[in-house]
Design an enzyme around this catalytic site. Structure first.
Site, PDB file in Angstrom:
ATOM      1  N   ALA A 156      46.610  37.553  34.933  1.00 28.15           N
ATOM      2  CA  ALA A 156      47.287  37.302  36.209  1.00 28.15           C
ATOM      3  C   ALA A 156      48.049  38.477  36.818  1.00 28.15           C
ATOM      4  O   ALA A 156      48.335  38.456  38.016  1.00 28.15           O
ATOM      5  CB  ALA A 156      48.252  36.128  36.037  1.00 28.15           C
ATOM      6  N   LYS A 202      46.704  36.874  42.733  1.00 20.49           N
ATOM      7  CA  LYS A 202      46.051  35.564  42.840  1.00 20.49           C
ATOM      8  C   LYS A 202      47.063  34.454  42.527  1.00 20.49           C
ATOM      9  O   LYS A 202      47.078  33.430  43.188  1.00 20.49           O
ATOM     10  CB  LYS A 202      44.863  35.455  41.863  1.00 20.49           C
ATOM     11  CG  LYS A 202      43.984  36.702  41.760  1.00 20.49           C
ATOM     12  CD  LYS A 202      43.087  36.922  42.928  1.00 20.49           C
ATOM     13  CE  LYS A 202      42.166  38.120  42.800  1.00 20.49           C
ATOM     14  NZ  LYS A 202      42.727  39.419  42.499  1.00 20.49           N
ATOM     15  N   ASP A 251      40.440  36.348  36.492  1.00 21.07           N
ATOM     16  CA  ASP A 251      40.238  37.545  37.317  1.00 21.07           C
ATOM     17  C   ASP A 251      40.165  38.686  36.306  1.00 21.07           C
ATOM     18  O   ASP A 251      41.169  39.310  35.978  1.00 21.07           O
ATOM     19  CB  ASP A 251      41.414  37.693  38.290  1.00 21.07           C
ATOM     20  CG  ASP A 251      41.188  38.803  39.293  1.00 21.07           C
ATOM     21  OD1 ASP A 251      40.039  39.004  39.703  1.00 21.07           O
ATOM     22  OD2 ASP A 251      42.167  39.477  39.659  1.00 21.07           O
ATOM     23  N   CYS A 306      36.285  42.886  40.335  1.00 17.18           N
ATOM     24  CA  CYS A 306      36.164  43.770  41.500  1.00 17.18           C
ATOM     25  C   CYS A 306      35.175  44.878  41.147  1.00 17.18           C
ATOM     26  O   CYS A 306      35.429  46.051  41.359  1.00 17.18           O
ATOM     27  CB  CYS A 306      37.524  44.315  41.930  1.00 17.18           C
ATOM     28  SG  CYS A 306      38.389  45.238  40.672  1.00 17.18           S
TER      29      CYS A 306
HETATM   30  C1  SAM Z   1      41.974  42.628  37.376  1.00 12.66           C
HETATM   31  S1  SAM Z   1      43.486  42.597  36.560  1.00 12.66           S
HETATM   32  C2  SAM Z   1      44.227  41.141  37.194  1.00 12.66           C
HETATM   33  C3  SAM Z   1      44.740  41.244  38.600  1.00 12.66           C
HETATM   34  C4  SAM Z   1      45.495  40.009  39.041  1.00 12.66           C
HETATM   35  N1  SAM Z   1      44.703  38.817  38.875  1.00 12.66           N
HETATM   36  C5  SAM Z   1      45.954  40.107  40.486  1.00 12.66           C
HETATM   37  O1  SAM Z   1      45.242  39.612  41.368  1.00 12.66           O
HETATM   38  O2  SAM Z   1      47.040  40.641  40.742  1.00 12.66           O
HETATM   39  C6  SAM Z   1      43.066  42.115  34.938  1.00 12.66           C
HETATM   40  C7  SAM Z   1      44.239  41.834  34.019  1.00 12.66           C
HETATM   41  O3  SAM Z   1      43.724  41.298  32.793  1.00 12.66           O
HETATM   42  C8  SAM Z   1      44.622  41.615  31.756  1.00 12.66           C
HETATM   43  N2  SAM Z   1      43.899  41.388  30.474  1.00 12.66           N
HETATM   44  C9  SAM Z   1      43.046  42.224  29.828  1.00 12.66           C
HETATM   45  N3  SAM Z   1      42.581  41.641  28.714  1.00 12.66           N
HETATM   46  C10 SAM Z   1      43.130  40.413  28.634  1.00 12.66           C
HETATM   47  C11 SAM Z   1      43.050  39.334  27.691  1.00 12.66           C
HETATM   48  N4  SAM Z   1      42.283  39.411  26.603  1.00 12.66           N
HETATM   49  N5  SAM Z   1      43.785  38.212  27.912  1.00 12.66           N
HETATM   50  C12 SAM Z   1      44.585  38.127  29.012  1.00 12.66           C
HETATM   51  N6  SAM Z   1      44.703  39.124  29.929  1.00 12.66           N
HETATM   52  C13 SAM Z   1      43.977  40.247  29.748  1.00 12.66           C
HETATM   53  C14 SAM Z   1      45.016  43.044  32.080  1.00 12.66           C
HETATM   54  O4  SAM Z   1      46.255  43.392  31.507  1.00 12.66           O
HETATM   55  C15 SAM Z   1      45.059  43.047  33.628  1.00 12.66           C
HETATM   56  O5  SAM Z   1      46.375  42.899  34.105  1.00 12.66           O
END
Ligand code: SAM
Length: 455
Positions: A110, A115, A178, A231
């Site tokens: 998140a 989002k 996401d 993305c």
């Molecule tokens: C694309 S970004 C999210 C952007 C966010 N949804 C927004 O719109 O502001 C992906 C996120 O996934 C997190 N992430 C990576 N691996 C993960 C996992 N195994 N479980 C939960 N979060 C994870 C990362 O730290 C990163 O902040």
């Protein structure tokens, strides 16, 4: 902007005659966007009072473009949480996700909240928004954005998806993934992403995404909806991840999504898939819409899957402390409060969402609406209490007009000489709360949260 050769070759092969239009988009300016926050203001009102020129985004009902030379984050309305600044195409996943009032919604990846803030607005204070990010430092930024938006029915955690999946089997009505990705869709917006790209990193992300989507599937209720977005353009991180889910959970179906002008279909042929329903997915291309690149898929879990075993939360409250909080609320606010939902953890009072689940053993940054702190026998209201209220819910409020210099002075943390009711006052701008002040002898002691001050 020099793209890696392996990337260009792959895109040329996938896009065929569309490739040259795709490459030309790098010569054009990127787009800047902001989204009105329905917990505070509707889009027409924001458009009417916006201090800078904004223009509706064709494919987002509450989204606007603004000009590059504007600074929307440097305005009191930003501090009042009236809008969230977000790249236009990134608004699409939460925009097309059909959230209903009362839903239990998980935003699994998140941070920083682009989002989550829209999902919370769609819930309108009902149900539960559970926002999680594996990174603790990023989850802190997420919490700030959630508080600024005035979302109160929220739980914020920092756990890997795997750990949550053990805890929340079959629990959520809606889950947004996401996913972390190679970011190919953001190359124009953020050229530093080009340096980090490699064919190997695409495959590493795909492995992680397959793990995360299976964890999300485990946490979904029978009949629940899962929205997956990235993305990036790589089919390995998009259609192939959806196919991986379908191969492991036979009961999932791909649901159709609303497609605005310029939205493209998913491409089953890019992964030689027999799942033609992958065409229901959305692909956003920077040469086809006014925005950057995204992929979105909506999946429904079979009705016959097994239901949740998550227990309810057990409250730890101390009645004497709850009384102090209750007295503050009754003296200062005009609010229908269900006092049974107040919980006290280490002298801090929280208003928990209705139907709060057991969260024992999880790394949490927030449970519910943080109301404030009990210091000996008095109560000090929090910044998030202020942000979750409307100005007319405070018995005593000071409403500045945006043109008054006192607004910026307040946001900078200065005390103000002003006629006001003795005691706690909710300070606002044009009818929207900014924070607290405490008045005595017409001197307003500034209680704006220090960490959020205007610099
Ligand atoms: C694309 S970004 C999210 C952007 C966010 N949804 C927004 O719109 O502001 C992906 C996120 O996934 C997190 N992430 C990576 N691996 C993960 C996992 N195994 N479980 C939960 N979060 C994870 C990362 O730290 C990163 O902040």
């Amino acid at each position: 902007m020099e793209l890696p050769l392996a990337y260009k070759e792959r895109m040329e092969q996938l896009l065929g005659e569309d490739y040259s239009s795709y490459i030309k988009h790098f010569e054009k300016e990127r787009h800047y966007g902001l989204r009105s926050n329905a917990l505070k203001i509707n889009k027409d009102k924001l458009e009417a009072i916006s201090p800078f020129q904004i223009k509706p985004i064709e494919y987002i009902n509450n989204g606007f473009y603004y000009q590059e030379n504007e600074q929307p984050a440097k305005h009191p309305y930003y501090y009042a949480g009236l809008y969230y600044i977000q790249e236009p195409s990134a608004m699409t996943p939460a925009n097309v996700f059909p959230i209903e009032k009362g839903d239990k919604v998980l935003d699994l990846c998140a941070a920083p909240g682009g989002k989550s803030t829209e999902l919370g607005a769609k819930l309108q204070g009902t149900g539960i928004l559970f926002s999680n990010d594996i990174s603790n430092s990023r989850a802190k930024g997420l919490l700030k954005n959630i508080e600024l938006s005035g979302i109160t029915n929220v739980i914020v955690s920092s756990e890997p998806s795997e750990k949550l999946a053990h805890h929340f089997k079959g629990y959520f009505d809606k889950i947004l993934v996401d996913a972390p990705c190679s970011g190919e869709g953001m190359f124009r917006k953020d050229p530093s992403m080009i340096k980090n790209w490699s064919a190997e990193s695409v495959l590493e992300y795909a492995t992680l995404q397959k793990q995360i989507i299976l964890d999300a599937a485990t946490m979904l209720k029978p009949g629940g909806l899962l929205l997956y977005s990235t993305c990036t353009f790589a089919p390995e991180e998009n259609e192939a991840v959806i196919q991986h889910l379908l191969d492991h959970h036979l009961g999932f179906t791909i649901e159709p999504l609303p497609k605005s002008n310029g939205f493209d279909n998913g491409k089953p042929e890019w992964i030689n898939s027999s799942h033609t329903e992958l065409e229901n997915c959305i692909r956003l291309w920077p040469h086809k819409i006014n925005g950057e690149g995204h992929f979105i898929a909506l999946l429904r879990k079979e009705e016959t899957a097994s239901n949740t075993t998550v227990k309810d939360y057990s409250y730890k409250k101390n009645n004497q402390q709850v009384k102090i909080v209750t007295e503050f609320i009754e003296e200062n606010l005009l609010l229908d409060f269900d006092y049974t939902r107040i919980d006290i953890i280490q002298n801090k009072a929280y208003y928990l969402p209705e139907g709060m689940p057991n969260v024992k053993g999880l790394r949490l940054l927030r449970t519910g609406w943080y109301l404030g702190e009990i210091k000996k026998d008095r109560f000090e209201p929090s910044q998030s209490l202020a942000m979750g209220l409307s100005l007319n819910q405070a018995k005593h409020a000071i409403d500045f007009s945006v043109n008054q210099e006192a607004v910026i002075r307040y946001l900078k943390g200065e005390s103000l000489r002003i006629e006001a009711n003795k005691g706690w006052n909710l300070v606002g701008v044009d009818g929207y709360p900014l924070g607290w002040g405490k008045s005595n002898n017409n001197m307003l002691k500034n209680k704006y949260y220090t960490g959020w001050r205007w610099m």
